[in-house]
Design an enzyme around this catalytic site. Structure first.
Site, PDB file in Angstrom:
ATOM      1  N   LYS A  23      41.601  36.072  35.445  1.00 12.04           N
ATOM      2  CA  LYS A  23      40.267  35.555  35.169  1.00 12.04           C
ATOM      3  C   LYS A  23      39.995  35.373  33.679  1.00 12.04           C
ATOM      4  O   LYS A  23      39.358  34.415  33.264  1.00 12.04           O
ATOM      5  CB  LYS A  23      39.222  36.478  35.799  1.00 12.04           C
ATOM      6  CG  LYS A  23      39.204  36.408  37.330  1.00 12.04           C
ATOM      7  CD  LYS A  23      38.187  37.350  37.901  1.00 12.04           C
ATOM      8  CE  LYS A  23      37.954  37.135  39.379  1.00 12.04           C
ATOM      9  NZ  LYS A  23      39.120  36.916  40.188  1.00 12.04           N
ATOM     10  N   GLU A  72      31.454  40.835  32.482  1.00  9.02           N
ATOM     11  CA  GLU A  72      30.555  39.687  32.380  1.00  9.02           C
ATOM     12  C   GLU A  72      29.113  40.151  32.365  1.00  9.02           C
ATOM     13  O   GLU A  72      28.775  41.172  32.969  1.00  9.02           O
ATOM     14  CB  GLU A  72      30.722  38.758  33.593  1.00  9.02           C
ATOM     15  CG  GLU A  72      31.995  37.983  33.645  1.00  9.02           C
ATOM     16  CD  GLU A  72      32.064  37.108  34.885  1.00  9.02           C
ATOM     17  OE1 GLU A  72      31.193  37.257  35.778  1.00  9.02           O
ATOM     18  OE2 GLU A  72      32.978  36.289  34.979  1.00  9.02           O
ATOM     19  N   HIS A 111      29.358  41.472  47.194  1.00  8.17           N
ATOM     20  CA  HIS A 111      30.161  40.371  46.666  1.00  8.17           C
ATOM     21  C   HIS A 111      31.004  39.670  47.730  1.00  8.17           C
ATOM     22  O   HIS A 111      31.834  38.831  47.398  1.00  8.17           O
ATOM     23  CB  HIS A 111      31.065  40.843  45.520  1.00  8.17           C
ATOM     24  CG  HIS A 111      30.320  41.565  44.440  1.00  8.17           C
ATOM     25  ND1 HIS A 111      29.389  40.939  43.636  1.00  8.17           N
ATOM     26  CD2 HIS A 111      30.348  42.865  44.045  1.00  8.17           C
ATOM     27  CE1 HIS A 111      28.887  41.820  42.787  1.00  8.17           C
ATOM     28  NE2 HIS A 111      29.443  42.990  43.022  1.00  8.17           N
ATOM     29  N   ARG A 145      43.390  27.717  46.323  1.00  6.26           N
ATOM     30  CA  ARG A 145      43.734  27.697  47.746  1.00  6.26           C
ATOM     31  C   ARG A 145      42.568  27.091  48.512  1.00  6.26           C
ATOM     32  O   ARG A 145      41.517  26.792  47.931  1.00  6.26           O
ATOM     33  CB  ARG A 145      43.990  29.109  48.252  1.00  6.26           C
ATOM     34  CG  ARG A 145      42.827  30.072  47.962  1.00  6.26           C
ATOM     35  CD  ARG A 145      43.043  31.440  48.562  1.00  6.26           C
ATOM     36  NE  ARG A 145      42.106  32.424  48.070  1.00  6.26           N
ATOM     37  CZ  ARG A 145      40.849  32.579  48.494  1.00  6.26           C
ATOM     38  NH1 ARG A 145      40.379  31.767  49.412  1.00  6.26           N
ATOM     39  NH2 ARG A 145      40.078  33.513  48.000  1.00  6.26           N
TER      40      ARG A 145
END
Length: 618
Positions: A116, A200, A235, A297
């Site tokens: 990431k 983040e 999440h 994907r």
């Protein structure tokens, strides 16, 4: 076109790919663990080969066994599905080294977007806006703590190799950061073999917007518009829809073009999803939508995109992998109507959504919706894999029509004795804020009391249970006069246990509209067991007041944070247990001392087994 295809996945994923491959005339080969030998996807494939024991690490994650199965079956291509090895660049390279077609993203693109922090740095260079945060190489707890403090709370700690909501923790204050970091790293290491994290800024009114992209080997890239996946729990996506509510044409064009730019930056080929986080405090605006990550994907929620575009995305994958160009150009793609998907899980909302396992003795799914499911009645839900039972998808001319159609369908779900989240989905779909499109990623937490109410059955359920008991009683005329009085109205109260709790019901047969079957009631997606009351019944239920901490689900002990004799404080982590890709941390119910410790690191435990007992102070 590819002649034969091995599907390196299981369940509904494998069935979905088999369906399109057969329509295209492609021979299909399934691989399966020992636990999955009797599953529907194994029967539906043209050929099926065993690849190992139940645990995924010994079967579906074994690259060598999958490649050997491809050799034995004569497969010409491998489709990894979504999950497992679908974003593993080494596996993709191994497939191509065998001379097989890889139905997936190029290994270089997988690597570029797989970490990431590196992906965000690449996006910054490509001019794609990203969320503020820390992407550095210094992974010391002290540095990460300082960076989180500097960014300002709340923050999100995320595994750099993460995905699917794993290895992710929201932290509200500095004092909680160290514990959340340790838990996140532990889960990341277990799930991805990499415990590195990034940090983040957590957006306070976040919407999760993602864009479906496709690229081909000719250098063309198109988008198939956006999806809104904001309704999440821990999440994990629960309900997805396309298009996104409140998305105007200018904002749509901006976010979709940013997604195309992101895909071009890594020379993308095949199906991919660019995920964005939006600050929706003032509605969806182009200058408040930031890149989060790319999933290299096909996504679980791809059916909603198929519904609004009229395209088969698995067919697109297979054609592109065969060397064909994109089936359509950008100006040939458009949005028709609205689509919505609800994920039906084997879990119990009443116990904090803990996974539920067992045999599906009774399973009824609505025939009014598109159903993508990996299970059938009689199948066993095991602790080895993701607990999703099915995806329920509706499509209509408007959002209102689509949500009502989906809600009506979910109401008809009947599952027993395995618990499901169907009733929870009904309440979410029928909630006024959801109907109004007022959804962000905090929706479920904010409305928890409405979505997971106390477990008292509805009046219609009680009436049906009481009426069913009356009908089961002896046909003897005198027994039927229970409640008969010469000097007053007939007493039609019936004692009944519903959901293991006693109720005294004033019977009104006109209200008994709920369907019953073999001692179970089905109503609005919920299942209720009922029976005549037991002698001496005084209620059920137990708590942690005696200090006994038991396993809330079957699983493996992955962390033991205390020893016998330790002094603990209320809320202190004691044990961590993992099952069905989910980690549950058990905490001390009050201040006290660890009097007994039964849990051992790495041991398998069954639901209800004693793990630790705390003795209170004084």
């Amino acid at each position: 076109m590819i002649e034969s295809l091995l599907i390196a996945n299981r369940g509904e994923i494998a069935r979905r790919i088999i369906r399109t491959a057969k329509w295209l005339g492609i021979r299909t080969i399934a691989v399966h663990s020992d636990a999955d030998a009797g599953m529907a996807f194994v029967r539906e494939a043209d050929e099926a080969l065993p690849i190992g024991p139940a645990p995924a690490r010994d079967s579906y994650l074994r690259q060598d066994r999958i490649l050997e199965a491809a050799r034995r079956s004569g497969a010409r291509a491998i489709h990894p599905g979504y999950g497992f090895l679908s974003e593993n660049a080494e596996f993709a390279e191994a497939v191509m080294a065998e001379g097989l077609v890889w139905v997936g993203a190029p290994p270089a693109a997988i690597r570029a977007m797989g970490l990431k922090h590196a992906a965000k740095q690449r996006m910054i260079a490509a001019g794609v806006p990203v969320t503020p945060g820390y992407l550095g190489d210094d992974q010391s707890p002290e540095r990460l703590q300082r960076e989180a403090d500097a960014i300002g709370y709340p923050v999100l700690v995320k595994a750099v190799a993460g995905g699917g909501g794993k290895g992710m923790r929201r932290v509200e204050r500095s004092a909680d950061f160290a514990v959340a970091l340790a838990s996140c790293r532990r889960e990341a290491s277990s799930s991805f073999g990499d415990d590195r994290v990034l940090i983040e800024k957590y957006i306070l009114s976040p919407r999760h917007i993602e864009v479906q992209v496709f690229g081909d080997s000719k250098g063309q890239v198109v988008h198939l518009f956006e999806r809104d996946c904001s309704l999440q729990r821990r999440h994990q996506k629960v309900i997805e829809e396309a298009p996104a509510p409140g998305m105007d044409a200018l904002t749509r064009d901006a976010v979709c073009q940013a997604a195309v730019k992101a895909a071009r930056a890594v020379n993308y080929i095949g199906a991919g999803t660019i995920e964005f986080i939006a600050d929706a405090s003032e509605g969806l605006r182009a200058d408040r939508i930031w890149f989060m990550e790319m999933n290299t994907r096909l996504q679980v929620e791809h059916p909603v995109t198929e519904a609004i575009t009229g395209q088969d995305l698995v067919e697109w994958q297979l054609r592109i992998a065969s060397g064909e160009p994109l089936p359509l150009a950008q100006d040939q793609l458009s949005i028709t109507g609205w689509a919505m998907e609800a994920r039906l899980y084997a879990e119990n909302p009443a116990t904090g959504f803990l996974p539920s396992i067992g045999r599906l003795d009774h399973l009824r799914l609505p025939d009014t919706l598109r159903i993508d499911s990996g299970v059938e009645e009689g199948d066993e839900v095991t602790p080895h894999y993701d607990p999703m039972l099915a995806k329920l998808i509706s499509h209509g001319a408007s959002r209102q029509e689509t949500v009502h159609k989906l809600c009506d369908g979910v109401r008809k779900v009947e599952i027993w004795p395995v618990h499901s989240n169907a009733g929870f989905l009904v309440r979410a779909l029928a909630h006024p804020d959801f109907l109004a499109g007022a959804v962000d990623t905090g929706f479920i937490e904010r409305h928890a009391k409405d979505l997971v109410p106390p477990g008292k059955p509805a009046e219609a359920v009680l009436q049906a249970a009481a009426t069913a008991l009356l009908q089961k009683r002896s046909p003897d005329v005198w027994a039927m006069l229970a409640g008969f009085r010469l000097n007053a109205e007939i007493d039609r109260r019936v004692a009944v246990d519903v959901g293991k709790w006693p109720y005294l019901v004033q019977v009104n047969p006109a209200q008994a509209t709920v369907r019953t079957e073999n001692g179970v009631l089905f109503h609005d997606g919920e299942a209720w067991e009922f029976a005549a009351p037991r002698a001496g019944h005084s209620g059920y239920g137990s708590g942690s007041g005696d200090g006994a901490i038991v396993a809330p689900m079957p699983g493996i002990i992955i962390a033991v944070s205390v020893a016998e004799g330790d002094v603990v404080k209320r809320g202190q982590p004691l044990i961590a247990i993992e099952a069905m890709k989910m980690e549950q941390v058990l905490q001390a119910p009050f201040d006290g001392t660890v009097a007994e410790l039964k849990a051992c690191l790495g041991s398998q435990v069954v639901e209800g087994s004693l793990l630790v007992r705390i003795e209170g102070e004084g």
